[in-house]
Design an enzyme around this catalytic site. Structure first.
Site, PDB file in Angstrom:
ATOM      1  N   ASP A  88       0.807  -1.225   0.000  1.00  0.00           N
ATOM      2  CA  ASP A  88       0.000   0.000   0.000  1.00  0.00           C
ATOM      3  C   ASP A  88       0.839   1.274   0.000  1.00  0.00           C
ATOM      4  O   ASP A  88       0.333   2.359  -0.302  1.00  0.00           O
ATOM      5  CB  ASP A  88      -0.964   0.024   1.187  1.00  0.00           C
ATOM      6  CG  ASP A  88      -0.297  -0.309   2.509  1.00  0.00           C
ATOM      7  OD1 ASP A  88       0.726   0.330   2.833  1.00  0.00           O
ATOM      8  OD2 ASP A  88      -0.788  -1.209   3.218  1.00  0.00           O
ATOM      9  N   HIS A 119       7.495  -6.553  -1.358  1.00  0.00           N
ATOM     10  CA  HIS A 119       6.631  -6.921  -2.478  1.00  0.00           C
ATOM     11  C   HIS A 119       6.320  -5.740  -3.385  1.00  0.00           C
ATOM     12  O   HIS A 119       5.392  -5.806  -4.193  1.00  0.00           O
ATOM     13  CB  HIS A 119       5.338  -7.554  -1.948  1.00  0.00           C
ATOM     14  CG  HIS A 119       5.571  -8.812  -1.170  1.00  0.00           C
ATOM     15  ND1 HIS A 119       4.772  -9.208  -0.115  1.00  0.00           N
ATOM     16  CD2 HIS A 119       6.542  -9.754  -1.267  1.00  0.00           C
ATOM     17  CE1 HIS A 119       5.235 -10.343   0.378  1.00  0.00           C
ATOM     18  NE2 HIS A 119       6.313 -10.686  -0.296  1.00  0.00           N
TER      19      HIS A 119
END
Length: 238
Positions: free
Chosen positions: A97, A112
């Protein structure tokens, strides 16, 4: 944990999905039932980027739009403040995010990648994720724009892995926040820290498989509330 936090000279934090859900981020696997009949591991893959591009774009546009409706919570802000104050040295995150950086954290290993950016699969040029919001999926060079996250079938970024490993080895206090510690290689970093003499604290709603290695575990607590308590306790002891 408060005493350990005060005593520590090198505190490293690992965050997982439990950190993001407190920001209200939708679960892409069940949100509005949109992907109930689809396997995200097939849509969010290198194969889909090449063979099922419309579904790929739709899936990630949905995720980017979900991101726009949310923001970093108190916990993210406290970790950023602690970094500025020298209380923690770095954050390793499994989340995409980008909320740690948005909250002000600078020393972040995004294992990631991040949904905050997209880049050209051909030339590598980076763009803001507003490209996906506006359904603009093509680079100036003509290549396909993809989110700057690790897709199924791809290796994790070497720079993030290297940073995470080095930070774990340096830590004398390693705190896990909101990770079930079931995904490799993220679940190896607490063990690396422990092997190098760190005090290991695991905070997660449910018990984890690595709890047996932890010096301290906290279950059933919201991360934002816990960090706020620790921050207030830290301030009171100054």
């Amino acid at each position: 944990m408060l005493d350990k936090l005060k005593e520590s000279n090198y505190t490293v934090v690992l965050t997982g999905a439990g950190m993001s859900t407190e920001s209200g981020l939708p679960d892409f696997r069940s949100s509005e039932g949109l992907w109930e009949k689809e396997d995200p591991s097939r849509i969010a893959s290198t194969d889909a980027l090449n063979r099922n591009i419309e579904k790929f774009f739709e899936f990630y546009r949905h995720r980017v739009l979900g991101l726009k409706d949310c923001k970093p919570h108190t916990g993210h802000e406290i970790l950023a403040k602690w970094e500025k104050e020298g209380i923690i040295k770095s954050v390793i995150t499994q989340n995409v995010d980008g909320f740690h950086r948005e909250a002000g954290s600078r020393n972040v290993a995004e294992l990631h990648g991040t949904l905050q950016k997209v880049h050209c699969h051909s030339c590598g040029k980076e763009y803001d994720n507003d490209k996906y919001v506006n359904e603009q999926y093509q680079c100036e060079c003509g290549g396909k724009l993809r989110p700057s996250v690790v897709l199924f079938g791809e290796m994790l970024p070497e720079d993030a892995l290297l940073m995470a490993t080095e930070e774990s080895e340096k830590a004398d206090l390693f705190i896990v926040l909101g990770s079930s510690l079931t995904v490799t290689p993220a679940n190896q970093f607490p063990l690396i820290a422990k092997q190098h003499g760190a005090y290991l604290a695991i905070v997660n709603m449910e018990p984890t498989e690595l709890d047996i290695y932890a010096d301290e575990t906290i279950h059933g607590r919201k991360i934002g509330e816990l960090l706020k308590e620790l921050d207030e306790g830290f301030a009171a002891r100054k």
